[in-house]
Scaffold this active site. Structure first.
Site, short mmCIF file in Angstrom:
data_model
loop_
_atom_site.label_atom_id
_atom_site.label_comp_id
_atom_site.label_asym_id
_atom_site.label_seq_id
_atom_site.Cartn_x
_atom_site.Cartn_y
_atom_site.Cartn_z
CB ILE A 10 -1.03 0.04 1.16
CG1 ILE A 10 -0.39 -0.30 2.51
CG2 ILE A 10 -2.20 -0.87 0.88
CD1 ILE A 10 -1.36 -0.24 3.69
N GLY A 13 6.82 3.65 3.28
CA GLY A 13 6.88 4.46 4.50
C GLY A 13 8.25 5.07 4.64
CB THR A 14 9.70 7.16 7.35
OG1 THR A 14 8.61 8.07 7.28
CG2 THR A 14 10.97 7.93 7.62
CE1 TYR A 15 12.66 5.44 10.53
CE2 TYR A 15 10.28 5.44 10.77
CZ TYR A 15 11.52 5.97 11.08
OH TYR A 15 11.61 7.04 11.93
N GLY A 16 10.50 1.81 5.10
CA GLY A 16 10.43 0.62 4.26
C GLY A 16 9.06 0.46 3.64
CB VAL A 18 3.43 0.40 4.22
CG1 VAL A 18 2.27 0.21 5.18
CG2 VAL A 18 4.47 1.36 4.82
CE LYS A 33 3.25 1.95 9.03
NZ LYS A 33 3.35 3.36 9.29
CG ASP A 128 8.82 12.21 10.69
OD1 ASP A 128 8.90 13.36 10.18
OD2 ASP A 128 8.86 11.17 10.01
#
Length: 297
Positions: A10, A13-16, A18, A33, A128
């Site tokens: 979908i 994200g900031t880290y990988g 999703v 996530k 954030d």
């Protein structure tokens, strides 16, 4: 991971990556996530795992709940409750010339503040906050996502897809390189989001750290030690900054009444020590006519 199946990707994200997923036995739809860490070889730092485990304790109606933390092939998966819409998508979906209903702006702001007060009382910062990690359902509830991840993993300068992490909601103390900062950083972010709820436009949309600072300074005046003690000794403060005079917030944020503008101005006070707290914000006269159902949540 064998308890979950991925339904579809979908987003990033900031880290990988999703994913939307489903729990195989309960059928519950979840957000998965996948955390992509800088040093893939070393696996997940134990500090990150400790931090993340603490986040499972954060249970509140305005916080997206972290339900599970899983490891697979030295990858970390965080399993959250699923909500299909974020605030940015919702704002983008409002037709040109139309705005969010003022009672909904008020309700959303109140709920965001309730979520932040809950986390701040447990000494967890967000760091954030932005419309993309405020998720909404069809019952008028808004929830804060990705709480505490900044502390566990750090905030990257770029998302792993090389998209630059937005600066629009970042507080001046962080932009000026303050080494010590606390809960007021989140209040600043919520202030900028409040303005965006009312206008559909980001209040300060800089494309670099200096552009971001200068947009803030043009609107609110260039800060100095008089309005913000010790600001001139912050790492990235320069005496050569242009000296803008404070303008009026009302000219930037058209759709707020007097109480709304007063609350906004208190959330955007330069000196973090004087900036309104979440708890005090919840008691501001702006919320006097808010439906009691929301206040009881």
């Amino acid at each position: 991971m064998e308890d979950y199946t991925k339904i579809e990707k979908i987003g990033e994200g900031t880290y990988g990556v999703v994913y939307k997923g489903r729990h195989k036995t309960t059928g519950q739809v979840v957000t998965m996530k996948k955390i992509r860490l800088e040093s893939e070889e070393e696996g997940v730092p134990s500090t990150a795992i400790r931090e993340i485990s603490l986040l499972k304790e954060l249970r509140h109606p305005n916080i997206v709940s972290l339900q599970d933390v899983l490891m697979q092939d030295s990858r970390l998966y965080l399993i959250f409750e699923f909500l299909s819409m974020d605030l940015k998508k919702y704002l983008d979906s409002i037709p040109p010339g139309q705005y969010m209903d003022s009672s909904l702006v008020k309700s959303y702001l109140y709920q965001i503040l309730q979520g932040i007060v809950f986390c701040h009382s447990r000494r967890v910062l967000h760091r954030d906050l932005k419309p993309q990690n405020l998720l909404i359902d069809d019952k008028g509830t808004i929830k804060l996502a990705d709480f505490g991840l900044a502390r566990a993993f750090g905030i990257p300068i770029r998302v792993y897809t090389h998209e630059v992490v937005t600066l629009w909601y970042r507080s001046p103390e962080v932009l000026l390189g303050s080494a010590r900062y606390s809960t007021p950083v989140d209040i600043w972010s919520i202030g900028t989001i409040f303005a965006e709820l009312a206008t559909k436009k980001p209040l300060f949309h800089g494309d670099s750290e200096i552009d971001q600072l200068f947009r803030i300074f043009r609107a609110l005046g260039t800060p100095n030690n008089e309005v913000w003690p010790e600001v001139e000794s912050l790492q990235d403060y320069k005496n050569t900054f242009p000296k803008w005079k404070p303008g009026s917030l009302a000219s930037h944020v058209k759709n707020l009444d007097e109480n709304g503008l007063d609350l906004l101005s208190k959330m955007l006070i330069y000196d973090p020590a004087k900036r309104i707290s979440g708890k005090m914000a919840l008691n501001h006269p702006y919320f006097n006519d808010l439906d009691n159902q929301i206040k009881k949540m």
